[in-house]
Design an enzyme around this catalytic site. Structure first.
Site, short mmCIF file in Angstrom:
data_model
loop_
_atom_site.label_atom_id
_atom_site.label_comp_id
_atom_site.label_asym_id
_atom_site.label_seq_id
_atom_site.Cartn_x
_atom_site.Cartn_y
_atom_site.Cartn_z
N ASP A 136 0.84 -1.21 0.00
CA ASP A 136 0.00 0.00 0.00
C ASP A 136 0.87 1.26 0.00
O ASP A 136 0.60 2.21 0.74
CB ASP A 136 -0.96 -0.02 1.19
CG ASP A 136 -2.12 0.96 1.04
OD1 ASP A 136 -2.41 1.38 -0.11
OD2 ASP A 136 -2.74 1.32 2.07
N LYS A 138 2.05 4.72 -1.05
CA LYS A 138 1.45 5.92 -1.65
C LYS A 138 1.95 7.12 -0.86
O LYS A 138 2.46 6.95 0.27
CB LYS A 138 -0.08 5.83 -1.61
CG LYS A 138 -0.65 5.57 -0.23
CD LYS A 138 -2.16 5.42 -0.28
CE LYS A 138 -2.70 4.91 1.04
NZ LYS A 138 -4.16 4.74 1.02
N ASN A 141 1.41 7.50 2.86
CA ASN A 141 2.09 6.60 3.79
C ASN A 141 3.59 6.85 3.87
O ASN A 141 4.33 6.06 4.45
CB ASN A 141 1.85 5.14 3.39
CG ASN A 141 0.43 4.69 3.70
OD1 ASN A 141 -0.24 5.32 4.52
ND2 ASN A 141 -0.03 3.64 3.06
N ASP A 161 2.54 2.72 7.92
CA ASP A 161 1.32 1.93 7.70
C ASP A 161 1.57 0.57 7.07
O ASP A 161 1.52 0.40 5.86
CB ASP A 161 0.27 2.71 6.89
CG ASP A 161 -1.13 2.14 7.15
OD1 ASP A 161 -1.22 0.97 7.58
OD2 ASP A 161 -2.10 2.86 6.93
N THR A 184 -4.40 0.79 -3.01
CA THR A 184 -5.11 2.03 -3.30
C THR A 184 -5.12 2.25 -4.80
O THR A 184 -4.07 2.30 -5.42
CB THR A 184 -4.40 3.20 -2.58
OG1 THR A 184 -4.34 2.90 -1.19
CG2 THR A 184 -5.12 4.50 -2.80
C1 PIT Z 1 3.93 9.04 13.10
C2 PIT Z 1 3.29 10.21 12.73
C3 PIT Z 1 2.12 10.11 11.99
C4 PIT Z 1 1.61 8.88 11.61
C5 PIT Z 1 2.27 7.73 11.99
C6 PIT Z 1 3.44 7.80 12.73
C7 PIT Z 1 1.73 6.45 11.59
C8 PIT Z 1 2.47 5.37 11.55
C9 PIT Z 1 2.02 4.05 11.27
C10 PIT Z 1 0.70 3.70 11.00
C11 PIT Z 1 0.36 2.41 10.77
C12 PIT Z 1 1.36 1.40 10.80
C13 PIT Z 1 2.66 1.74 11.05
C14 PIT Z 1 2.98 3.04 11.28
O1 PIT Z 1 1.00 0.11 10.55
O2 PIT Z 1 1.52 11.25 11.62
O3 PIT Z 1 5.08 9.13 13.82
O4 PIT Z 1 -0.91 2.02 10.50
#
Ligand code: PIT
Length: 215
Positions: A136, A138, A141, A161, A184
């Site tokens: 995913d 993009k 992410n 993500d 996506t």
């Molecule tokens: C941050 C700042 C932000 C978003 C994230 C981390 C998100 C990270 C993330 C989200 C997931 C995942 C792994 C990492 O599986 O604005 O420091 O769903």
């Protein structure tokens, strides 16, 4: 060496949970401040009562994030598994999404693009070497590490993500191939969309990187 604790209860004993930073797959990400001091974190809060909640895929995401240790991938620190919610404590980055940076900057130079793709390909080469396919990729992410860029040093990007990430064995051959349609639209490789074809492998991430580079 990274240490992970899986605590059964009580994240609020350890962290103050603050403002919303963003939204991941089926979750909200908030800022967390350790009560005992130390650097702030990002906390992905997953509502177990949500209709979208899928225990098995969240466990897979956590299992993958436990293995990931790379300067261009968001790291996981610990997990709090409570009755109604799961809290995944993550490395905090403050620079925002590549998506917003491209929109707001007005111009995005070839040099900016080269630095960005350098970081992303480094992260994805690492993930693939571990048998992890992101699926995913993009601009939403891809997160900038800092909101205070220095002139000397280019701005580090981190892949976030892992909600759709999957472990494959032996690349695209044999039983390691994937058939699930996901990702996506716009960034997803054609073979992912061709449900009746013979499956796909890690190279679907390379397609997405190509689209991101073009943008
Ligand atoms: C941050 C700042 C932000 C978003 C994230 C981390 C998100 C990270 C993330 C989200 C997931 C995942 C792994 C990492 O599986 O604005 O420091 O769903």
């Amino acid at each position: 060496m990274a240490m992970f604790s899986f605590l059964a209860t009580g994240i609020k004993k350890y962290y103050d949970i603050g403002e919303t930073l963003g939204k991941g797959s089926f979750a909200v990400v908030k800022k967390g401040t350790p009560k005992e001091g130390g650097p702030a974190v990002a906390i992905k809060v997953v509502d177990k009562k949500d209709a979208q909640f899928d225990e098995a895929s969240l466990q897979q995401e956590i299992m993958i994030m436990k293995k990931v240790s790379h300067p261009n991938c968001i790291k996981m620190h610990e997990v709090f598994d409570e009755k109604l919610k799961m809290y995944i404590v993550l490395e905090l980055v403050c620079g925002g999404e590549l998506f917003d940076r491209i929109i707001n900057k007005g111009h995005y130079s070839e040099q900016d693009a080269a630095h960005c793709i350098h970081d992303v390909t480094g992260a994805i080469a690492y993930l693939h070497s571990m048998g992890v396919v992101h699926r995913d990729l993009k601009p939403e992410n891809l997160l900038y590490a800092s909101d205070q860029p220095s002139d000397s040093d280019y701005e580090t990007i981190k892949v976030a993500d892992f909600g759709l990430a999957k472990i494959v064995q032996g690349g695209k051959e044999g039983d390691g191939s994937m058939t699930t349609t996901c990702g996506t639209p716009g960034y997803v490789a054609p073979e992912v969309l061709e449900q009746n074809a013979g499956g796909y492998g890690p190279e679907v991430d390379c397609w997405s990187i190509g689209v991101i580079l073009y943008i």
